[in-house]
Design a protein around this motif. Structure first.
Motif, PDB file in Angstrom:
ATOM      1  N   THR A  65       0.844  -1.208   0.000  1.00  0.00           N
ATOM      2  CA  THR A  65       0.000   0.000   0.000  1.00  0.00           C
ATOM      3  C   THR A  65       0.871   1.247   0.000  1.00  0.00           C
ATOM      4  O   THR A  65       1.823   1.349   0.784  1.00  0.00           O
ATOM      5  CB  THR A  65      -0.916   0.027   1.253  1.00  0.00           C
ATOM      6  OG1 THR A  65      -1.621  -1.216   1.315  1.00  0.00           O
ATOM      7  CG2 THR A  65      -1.909   1.171   1.200  1.00  0.00           C
ATOM      8  N   HIS A  67       1.630   5.080   0.796  1.00  0.00           N
ATOM      9  CA  HIS A  67       1.249   6.140   1.735  1.00  0.00           C
ATOM     10  C   HIS A  67       1.940   7.424   1.282  1.00  0.00           C
ATOM     11  O   HIS A  67       3.146   7.563   1.460  1.00  0.00           O
ATOM     12  CB  HIS A  67       1.682   5.790   3.164  1.00  0.00           C
ATOM     13  CG  HIS A  67       1.086   4.508   3.658  1.00  0.00           C
ATOM     14  ND1 HIS A  67      -0.211   4.416   4.105  1.00  0.00           N
ATOM     15  CD2 HIS A  67       1.614   3.256   3.744  1.00  0.00           C
ATOM     16  CE1 HIS A  67      -0.466   3.160   4.461  1.00  0.00           C
ATOM     17  NE2 HIS A  67       0.630   2.441   4.245  1.00  0.00           N
ATOM     18  N   HIS A 168      -7.326   8.916  -6.273  1.00  0.00           N
ATOM     19  CA  HIS A 168      -6.846   7.824  -5.411  1.00  0.00           C
ATOM     20  C   HIS A 168      -5.556   8.223  -4.687  1.00  0.00           C
ATOM     21  O   HIS A 168      -5.278   7.744  -3.590  1.00  0.00           O
ATOM     22  CB  HIS A 168      -6.663   6.514  -6.196  1.00  0.00           C
ATOM     23  CG  HIS A 168      -5.523   6.519  -7.154  1.00  0.00           C
ATOM     24  ND1 HIS A 168      -5.627   6.989  -8.440  1.00  0.00           N
ATOM     25  CD2 HIS A 168      -4.232   6.130  -7.015  1.00  0.00           C
ATOM     26  CE1 HIS A 168      -4.465   6.874  -9.051  1.00  0.00           C
ATOM     27  NE2 HIS A 168      -3.588   6.366  -8.214  1.00  0.00           N
ATOM     28  N   ALA A 171      -6.621  10.407  -1.788  1.00  0.00           N
ATOM     29  CA  ALA A 171      -7.116   9.502  -0.733  1.00  0.00           C
ATOM     30  C   ALA A 171      -5.936   8.938   0.060  1.00  0.00           C
ATOM     31  O   ALA A 171      -5.949   8.933   1.295  1.00  0.00           O
ATOM     32  CB  ALA A 171      -7.929   8.369  -1.359  1.00  0.00           C
ATOM     33  N   SER A 172      -4.888   8.503  -0.657  1.00  0.00           N
ATOM     34  CA  SER A 172      -3.698   7.953   0.003  1.00  0.00           C
ATOM     35  C   SER A 172      -3.056   9.000   0.920  1.00  0.00           C
ATOM     36  O   SER A 172      -2.678   8.704   2.054  1.00  0.00           O
ATOM     37  CB  SER A 172      -2.693   7.486  -1.052  1.00  0.00           C
ATOM     38  OG  SER A 172      -1.416   7.309  -0.482  1.00  0.00           O
ATOM     39  N   LEU A 176      -7.045   7.627   3.531  1.00  0.00           N
ATOM     40  CA  LEU A 176      -8.385   7.069   3.308  1.00  0.00           C
ATOM     41  C   LEU A 176      -8.342   6.079   2.145  1.00  0.00           C
ATOM     42  O   LEU A 176      -7.443   6.118   1.315  1.00  0.00           O
ATOM     43  CB  LEU A 176      -9.370   8.190   2.937  1.00  0.00           C
ATOM     44  CG  LEU A 176      -9.479   9.388   3.870  1.00  0.00           C
ATOM     45  CD1 LEU A 176     -10.343  10.470   3.231  1.00  0.00           C
ATOM     46  CD2 LEU A 176     -10.070   8.963   5.210  1.00  0.00           C
ATOM     47  N   SER A 177      -9.368   5.227   2.077  1.00  0.00           N
ATOM     48  CA  SER A 177      -9.503   4.390   0.877  1.00  0.00           C
ATOM     49  C   SER A 177     -10.146   5.260  -0.205  1.00  0.00           C
ATOM     50  O   SER A 177     -10.881   6.204   0.113  1.00  0.00           O
ATOM     51  CB  SER A 177     -10.395   3.184   1.173  1.00  0.00           C
ATOM     52  OG  SER A 177     -11.729   3.618   1.337  1.00  0.00           O
ATOM     53  N   PRO A 178      -9.891   4.953  -1.490  1.00  0.00           N
ATOM     54  CA  PRO A 178     -10.528   5.727  -2.567  1.00  0.00           C
ATOM     55  C   PRO A 178     -12.055   5.739  -2.444  1.00  0.00           C
ATOM     56  O   PRO A 178     -12.710   6.740  -2.743  1.00  0.00           O
ATOM     57  CB  PRO A 178     -10.079   4.998  -3.846  1.00  0.00           C
ATOM     58  CG  PRO A 178      -8.799   4.326  -3.466  1.00  0.00           C
ATOM     59  CD  PRO A 178      -8.956   3.940  -2.025  1.00  0.00           C
ATOM     60  N   GLU A 179     -12.625   4.607  -1.963  1.00  0.00           N
ATOM     61  CA  GLU A 179     -14.092   4.506  -1.819  1.00  0.00           C
ATOM     62  C   GLU A 179     -14.595   5.510  -0.778  1.00  0.00           C
ATOM     63  O   GLU A 179     -15.607   6.191  -0.984  1.00  0.00           O
ATOM     64  CB  GLU A 179     -14.515   3.086  -1.392  1.00  0.00           C
ATOM     65  CG  GLU A 179     -14.212   1.991  -2.407  1.00  0.00           C
ATOM     66  CD  GLU A 179     -12.728   1.622  -2.500  1.00  0.00           C
ATOM     67  OE1 GLU A 179     -12.300   1.170  -3.570  1.00  0.00           O
ATOM     68  OE2 GLU A 179     -11.994   1.801  -1.493  1.00  0.00           O
ATOM     69  N   THR A 180     -13.873   5.606   0.343  1.00  0.00           N
ATOM     70  CA  THR A 180     -14.279   6.537   1.408  1.00  0.00           C
ATOM     71  C   THR A 180     -14.228   7.971   0.891  1.00  0.00           C
ATOM     72  O   THR A 180     -15.165   8.744   1.098  1.00  0.00           O
ATOM     73  CB  THR A 180     -13.365   6.384   2.651  1.00  0.00           C
ATOM     74  OG1 THR A 180     -13.420   5.031   3.068  1.00  0.00           O
ATOM     75  CG2 THR A 180     -13.792   7.288   3.787  1.00  0.00           C
TER      76      THR A 180
END
Length: 198
Positions: A65, A67, A168, A171-172, A176-180
């Motif tokens: 992942t 960050h 995305h 979000a990183s 956060l997740s991209p969905e959130t």
């Protein structure tokens, strides 16, 4: 090539033409292409990079992942400061999000300029202070503010980043997740629409 570098410098610290010429002799111009690395995790960070044109990001990868800790657009400075100052291996990777033009200052030039150019020393102190304040604000907001507030602050503070960086990655950066993030943006858009109907 160094126009923006010196414009930003003079906004903070007054420079004579002679001082500018002296400092310029230490600067290295560099162009990097989109997706090209400026620094890879594990290597030593040998330069501070000032962005004349383009966009970069600084990030670490843990368990597959990403960050992202920093975006750097025109007028911003980017480096793995811990690695640059200590000579330890870098914990971050820096790459280009767009074709970019950079001004680099090597570690040895940085040390020499600190010794010989009081105005460079002042400018660097201001940059590092600003970076520390920004980091503290970001930590405070991520601990204490609801997600909507954090995103709203981000959009207001960095409108250019929102225009130029994929969602995305934002979000990183926000942890956060991209969905959130997508949900947050949808919710804010609906609130805006509802507000404009009243």
């Amino acid at each position: 090539m160094y126009d923006l570098f010196f414009k930003k410098f003079r906004e903070r610290v007054d420079l004579s033409p002679e001082e500018e010429i002296q400092i310029k002799t230490y600067l290295i111009p560099k162009k990097i292409r989109k997706r090209q690395y400026l620094l890879q995790e594990g290597d030593k960070c040998k330069h501070i990079a000032f962005v004349e044109k383009g966009a970069l990001r600084e990030y670490s990868v843990e368990g597959g992942t990403e960050h992202i800790i920093l975006f750097a657009l025109e007028g911003w400075t980017v480096a793995d400061l811990f690695s640059f100052l200590t000579g330890e291996p870098a914990v971050y990777t820096i790459d280009a999000l767009e074709d970019s033009e950079l001004v680099l200052i090597s570690k040895s030039s940085h040390e020499e300029l600190l010794q010989t150019q009081p105005k460079y020393e002042t400018y660097m102190r201001l940059l590092i202070t600003d970076a520390y304040i920004a980091l503290q604000k970001r930590l405070t907001s991520s601990i204490s503010l609801p997600i909507e507030e954090r995103y709203k602050n981000f959009v207001e503070t960095y409108p250019d980043i929102v225009q130029r960086v994929p969602q995305h990655m934002i979000a990183s950066y926000m942890g956060l997740s991209p969905e959130t993030l997508s949900r947050v943006r949808k919710k804010m858009l609906n609130q805006k629409k509802n507000a404009s109907f009243h």
